[in-house]
Design an enzyme around this catalytic site. Sequence first.
Site, short mmCIF file in Angstrom:
data_model
loop_
_atom_site.label_atom_id
_atom_site.label_comp_id
_atom_site.label_asym_id
_atom_site.label_seq_id
_atom_site.Cartn_x
_atom_site.Cartn_y
_atom_site.Cartn_z
N ASP A 122 0.98 -0.97 -0.10
CA ASP A 122 -0.09 0.06 0.31
C ASP A 122 0.89 1.19 -0.01
O ASP A 122 1.74 1.42 0.87
CB ASP A 122 -1.23 0.17 0.56
CG ASP A 122 -2.24 0.69 1.24
OD1 ASP A 122 -1.91 1.11 -0.44
OD2 ASP A 122 -2.56 0.93 2.28
N HIS A 129 -4.10 13.88 0.57
CA HIS A 129 -3.98 13.36 2.26
C HIS A 129 -3.19 12.96 2.96
O HIS A 129 -3.47 13.16 4.24
CB HIS A 129 -4.10 11.54 1.47
CG HIS A 129 -4.49 10.47 2.76
ND1 HIS A 129 -5.13 10.07 3.27
CD2 HIS A 129 -3.81 9.74 2.68
CE1 HIS A 129 -4.84 9.69 3.95
NE2 HIS A 129 -4.01 8.69 4.41
N ARG A 138 1.05 16.01 13.07
CA ARG A 138 1.85 16.81 13.83
C ARG A 138 1.68 18.59 12.76
O ARG A 138 2.79 19.46 11.91
CB ARG A 138 3.08 16.58 12.12
CG ARG A 138 3.80 15.01 12.16
CD ARG A 138 4.65 14.46 11.39
NE ARG A 138 3.99 15.11 10.06
CZ ARG A 138 3.59 13.85 9.36
NH1 ARG A 138 3.34 13.12 9.52
NH2 ARG A 138 3.52 14.75 8.10
N GLU A 195 -10.25 3.76 3.69
CA GLU A 195 -9.73 4.41 2.97
C GLU A 195 -10.17 4.28 1.47
O GLU A 195 -9.87 3.14 1.64
CB GLU A 195 -8.23 4.31 3.28
CG GLU A 195 -7.59 4.94 4.59
CD GLU A 195 -5.95 4.34 4.18
OE1 GLU A 195 -5.33 4.28 3.61
OE2 GLU A 195 -6.23 5.47 5.65
N GLU A 197 -9.18 3.70 -2.31
CA GLU A 197 -8.02 3.31 -2.74
C GLU A 197 -8.07 2.82 -4.17
O GLU A 197 -9.62 2.40 -4.94
CB GLU A 197 -6.88 2.95 -2.48
CG GLU A 197 -6.90 3.21 -1.29
CD GLU A 197 -5.27 2.56 -0.30
OE1 GLU A 197 -4.92 2.32 -1.00
OE2 GLU A 197 -5.17 3.24 1.12
N ASP A 229 -9.28 -0.06 1.90
CA ASP A 229 -8.09 -0.13 3.42
C ASP A 229 -8.77 0.07 4.35
O ASP A 229 -8.50 0.77 5.33
CB ASP A 229 -6.80 0.87 2.88
CG ASP A 229 -5.97 0.36 4.02
OD1 ASP A 229 -5.66 -1.01 4.67
OD2 ASP A 229 -4.61 1.00 4.19
N ARG A 233 -7.93 3.54 13.10
CA ARG A 233 -6.74 4.89 13.45
C ARG A 233 -6.37 4.34 14.72
O ARG A 233 -5.08 4.83 15.55
CB ARG A 233 -7.80 5.62 13.49
CG ARG A 233 -8.35 6.05 12.01
CD ARG A 233 -7.14 5.56 11.31
NE ARG A 233 -8.10 6.35 10.08
CZ ARG A 233 -6.37 6.09 8.83
NH1 ARG A 233 -5.96 6.14 8.79
NH2 ARG A 233 -7.37 6.47 7.99
N GLN A 236 -3.82 1.74 15.49
CA GLN A 236 -2.40 2.10 14.82
C GLN A 236 -1.60 3.50 14.92
O GLN A 236 -0.68 2.73 14.69
CB GLN A 236 -3.33 2.85 13.18
CG GLN A 236 -2.19 3.65 12.11
CD GLN A 236 -2.82 3.89 10.82
OE1 GLN A 236 -4.11 4.01 10.11
NE2 GLN A 236 -2.50 4.40 9.72
N LYS A 249 -4.16 -2.54 9.66
CA LYS A 249 -4.87 -2.58 8.83
C LYS A 249 -4.84 -3.71 7.72
O LYS A 249 -5.41 -3.95 7.68
CB LYS A 249 -3.33 -2.12 8.27
CG LYS A 249 -3.13 -0.09 8.07
CD LYS A 249 -4.40 0.74 6.93
CE LYS A 249 -3.96 2.45 7.47
NZ LYS A 249 -4.23 2.36 6.67
N THR A 253 -8.90 -5.63 3.61
CA THR A 253 -9.13 -4.87 3.15
C THR A 253 -10.09 -5.58 1.61
O THR A 253 -9.96 -7.01 1.20
CB THR A 253 -7.49 -4.97 1.94
OG1 THR A 253 -5.98 -4.48 3.70
CG2 THR A 253 -7.42 -3.98 0.95
N GLU A 354 -10.00 11.93 7.72
CA GLU A 354 -10.42 13.50 7.40
C GLU A 354 -11.29 14.12 6.75
O GLU A 354 -11.24 15.78 6.78
CB GLU A 354 -9.30 13.15 5.12
CG GLU A 354 -8.20 13.11 5.67
CD GLU A 354 -7.29 12.35 4.18
OE1 GLU A 354 -8.03 11.76 3.58
OE2 GLU A 354 -7.14 13.69 3.06
CA CA Z 1 -4.33 2.50 2.67
#
Ligand code: CA
Length: 415
Positions: A122, A129, A138, A195, A197, A229, A233, A236, A249, A253, A354
């Site tokens: 991945d 993103h 951050r 997610e 993708e 995916d 969180r 993770q 993760k 999937t 997001e």
């Molecule tokens: Ca991903």
Amino acid sequence: MVQAARWLRLPPEHPFNLAALPYGSYTAASHANVCRVGVAVGDHVLDLTTATSRLLPARAHLFQSGSLDDFLAAGDLAWAQVRDSLTSWLSDDQYRPAIEDLLVPAAAVRLRLPFTVADFVDFYTSENHAANAGRMFRPGAAPLPANWKHLPVGYHGRAGSVVVSGTAVRRPCGQSRPPGADVPTFGPSTRLDFEAELGFVVGAHSELGEPVPVSRFAEHVFGVCLVNDWSARDIQSFETVPLGPFLGKSFGTTISSWVLPLAALEHARLRPPSADARLQGYLTETANWGLDIDLEIRLNGSVISRPPYATMYWSPAQMLAHLTVNGAAVRTGDLYASGTVSGPEPGQRGSLLELGWNGTEPVSLPDGTSRSWLQDGDEVTITATAPGPDGVRIGLGSAAGTILPAVREVPAGRS
Ligand code: CA
């Protein structure tokens, strides 16, 4: 665009028109539930396993197993010949007697995982993103990590957890550390996410020790599928330091049932956004494998986002070149995904992380509820379309999954 034979009654605006022709694997009660390779043709599935035995016997062995594996391994000449043949069979009236009885209503088939997933990688190639994640986690620092514009960042994932669209996904249990706590707790994830993708399916393998240059992308990659995916969180964020994604993760999937060949995406190709940094030579994109694909994400039937793949910073050819530049080989059935597709606008973000800005701006749904994270019973469906010839659009099918409640009784070790 080649016109479908009139007897098919296939309108060009159908997402599975003659310019699409994606491949999958299915069983049907009418075929004694024996696994076959199928091609989506409008609201029907063409039994390609039987069609090739009748009309293209030299290639029929590639479809006998009912999975795409042998066809993927056969390489680009076989891919082109089969697609050309399909186009003839479905556009020229003379083939009607040979294929009419091989069209099964799509509603009457059960779609299976289309190929045996070998390795799963991945990536993280959406600048929007990556920058959103940087701003959330951050704050005050540069949104993008120092490496991000120099190489497509990625990690090796878990192939055995890849499931086909429609498979329910169980909420994982794991360790996470609540805000302000010193030690972790164990239990069902409370920050479950998706997610959206795009996935790239490797057909022809490469040799160990021989990097695959950008220019040879289409010799190795057969086609694309949609990927969800699923991401826990909370698990993770506690486990990721310092070695990257792991159990947050690898519990599931989801990929779409249909693999759309690259040959169907000629009209979707575009130049990816210009590189801002001076790239190492092996990453120079010479063939324009940016892709104009529009994704749509539904949560319990309501559209919550429309991410544009055209905004992705790194192309899949650059991803493959980077994946193999150290001499790592790719194998038939390898799947590598783009990473979350997020556009620049709030309504184009490809994850709840997001869309709900890490739980601070919950997403409102038409039923009056809202979501910061996924609830048990929630269904996430990703669909996509791309431009085809003569203004038609072609479909990639869908990647859908529903969240099952966690199994709370995880066996304790005996002391
Ligand atoms: Ca991903």
